[in-house]
Design a protein around this motif. Structure first.
Motif, PDB file in Angstrom:
ATOM      1  N   THR A  30     -63.793 104.900  17.933  1.00  0.00           N
ATOM      2  CA  THR A  30     -64.917 104.040  17.551  1.00  0.00           C
ATOM      3  C   THR A  30     -64.766 103.374  16.186  1.00  0.00           C
ATOM      4  O   THR A  30     -65.477 102.422  15.896  1.00  0.00           O
ATOM      5  CB  THR A  30     -66.233 104.844  17.522  1.00  0.00           C
ATOM      6  N   GLY A  31     -63.901 103.909  15.344  1.00  0.00           N
ATOM      7  CA  GLY A  31     -63.752 103.368  13.998  1.00  0.00           C
ATOM      8  C   GLY A  31     -64.757 103.915  13.005  1.00  0.00           C
ATOM      9  O   GLY A  31     -64.764 103.523  11.840  1.00  0.00           O
ATOM     10  N   HIS A  32     -65.610 104.827  13.431  1.00  0.00           N
ATOM     11  CA  HIS A  32     -66.559 105.477  12.526  1.00  0.00           C
ATOM     12  C   HIS A  32     -65.858 106.648  11.836  1.00  0.00           C
ATOM     13  O   HIS A  32     -64.853 107.157  12.314  1.00  0.00           O
ATOM     14  CB  HIS A  32     -67.789 105.970  13.293  1.00  0.00           C
ATOM     15  N   ALA A  33     -66.436 107.095  10.745  1.00  0.00           N
ATOM     16  CA  ALA A  33     -65.868 108.218   9.992  1.00  0.00           C
ATOM     17  C   ALA A  33     -65.960 109.513  10.802  1.00  0.00           C
ATOM     18  O   ALA A  33     -66.926 109.717  11.543  1.00  0.00           O
ATOM     19  CB  ALA A  33     -66.612 108.386   8.673  1.00  0.00           C
ATOM     20  N   PRO A  34     -64.948 110.384  10.658  1.00  0.00           N
ATOM     21  CA  PRO A  34     -64.995 111.670  11.366  1.00  0.00           C
ATOM     22  C   PRO A  34     -66.259 112.475  11.057  1.00  0.00           C
ATOM     23  O   PRO A  34     -66.791 113.139  11.953  1.00  0.00           O
ATOM     24  CB  PRO A  34     -63.748 112.399  10.877  1.00  0.00           C
ATOM     25  N   THR A  35     -66.747 112.393   9.816  1.00  0.00           N
ATOM     26  CA  THR A  35     -67.971 113.129   9.488  1.00  0.00           C
ATOM     27  C   THR A  35     -69.170 112.581  10.258  1.00  0.00           C
ATOM     28  O   THR A  35     -70.019 113.349  10.709  1.00  0.00           O
ATOM     29  CB  THR A  35     -68.264 113.078   7.971  1.00  0.00           C
ATOM     30  N   GLU A  36     -69.225 111.263  10.439  1.00  0.00           N
ATOM     31  CA  GLU A  36     -70.316 110.660  11.221  1.00  0.00           C
ATOM     32  C   GLU A  36     -70.288 111.169  12.658  1.00  0.00           C
ATOM     33  O   GLU A  36     -71.329 111.506  13.220  1.00  0.00           O
ATOM     34  CB  GLU A  36     -70.190 109.137  11.256  1.00  0.00           C
ATOM     35  N   LEU A  37     -69.087 111.201  13.240  1.00  0.00           N
ATOM     36  CA  LEU A  37     -68.962 111.649  14.627  1.00  0.00           C
ATOM     37  C   LEU A  37     -69.169 113.151  14.743  1.00  0.00           C
ATOM     38  O   LEU A  37     -69.740 113.627  15.733  1.00  0.00           O
ATOM     39  CB  LEU A  37     -67.601 111.253  15.204  1.00  0.00           C
ATOM     40  N   GLY A  38     -68.739 113.900  13.739  1.00  0.00           N
ATOM     41  CA  GLY A  38     -68.963 115.345  13.751  1.00  0.00           C
ATOM     42  C   GLY A  38     -70.437 115.693  13.683  1.00  0.00           C
ATOM     43  O   GLY A  38     -70.931 116.547  14.429  1.00  0.00           O
ATOM     44  N   VAL A  39     -71.155 115.007  12.811  1.00  0.00           N
ATOM     45  CA  VAL A  39     -72.603 115.238  12.702  1.00  0.00           C
ATOM     46  C   VAL A  39     -73.296 114.776  13.985  1.00  0.00           C
ATOM     47  O   VAL A  39     -74.205 115.453  14.479  1.00  0.00           O
ATOM     48  CB  VAL A  39     -73.189 114.539  11.451  1.00  0.00           C
ATOM     49  N   LEU A  40     -72.865 113.647  14.538  1.00  0.00           N
ATOM     50  CA  LEU A  40     -73.421 113.189  15.812  1.00  0.00           C
ATOM     51  C   LEU A  40     -73.200 114.253  16.892  1.00  0.00           C
ATOM     52  O   LEU A  40     -74.113 114.566  17.657  1.00  0.00           O
ATOM     53  CB  LEU A  40     -72.793 111.865  16.252  1.00  0.00           C
ATOM     54  N   GLY A  41     -71.990 114.793  16.953  1.00  0.00           N
ATOM     55  CA  GLY A  41     -71.697 115.836  17.936  1.00  0.00           C
ATOM     56  C   GLY A  41     -72.588 117.055  17.755  1.00  0.00           C
ATOM     57  O   GLY A  41     -73.089 117.621  18.736  1.00  0.00           O
TER      58      GLY A  41
END
Length: 148
Positions: A30-41
């Protein structure tokens, strides 16, 4: 039968590996930061657990009021699963769009992608878990030559 300790290990490993995969590969895709996706998860995991509790409680309330106490058949289980996933997709759509500042269409596509990922991931993880941590056999079954 698995012990409580084993179930806790299973849950922690399942969620930890899933969140890691989601953060790394989700960021790459997605091109988003890993922290953004981790928190989303993590948010989606908490939402799924909460929805599971609420949805199944509501389902049981409906089932006890409307249906006779015959066993729940395949058709009812299919409807149950579809409504559960549909509710999770709807909530996920709004959370993803808000958290990642995406359009609803992009959030919907990502939500569908997450659903497909978790379907495949759950299958592979649980199969691998059973290989690495086999279900303990009961002593009586071993003595009788039967398997669990």
């Amino acid at each position: 039968m698995r012990t409580l300790k084993d179930r806790i290990r299973h849950t922690v490993l399942f969620e930890g590996i899933a969140l890691t995969l989601l953060a790394v590969f989700g960021a790459w895709i997605t091109g988003h930061a890993p922290t953004e996706l981790g928190v989303l998860g993590l948010m989606m995991s908490l939402i799924a657990m909460s929805w599971n509790l609420v949805y199944n409680w509501m389902f049981d309330q409906w089932d006890n009021r409307v249906r006779d106490m015959a066993p729940r058949g395949v058709g009812l289980r299919i409807v149950h699963a579809l409504l559960f996933e549909g509710g999770l997709l709807i909530v996920g759509l709004f959370v993803i769009a808000w958290w990642l500042s995406m359009t609803y269409w992009d959030a919907f596509m990502l939500d569908i992608g997450l659903s497909v990922f978790f379907l495949a991931y759950a299958f592979v993880f649980n199969w691998a878990y059973d290989v690495v941590f086999p279900v303990p056999r009961r002593a009586a079954d071993v003595a009788d030559g039967m398997s669990c």
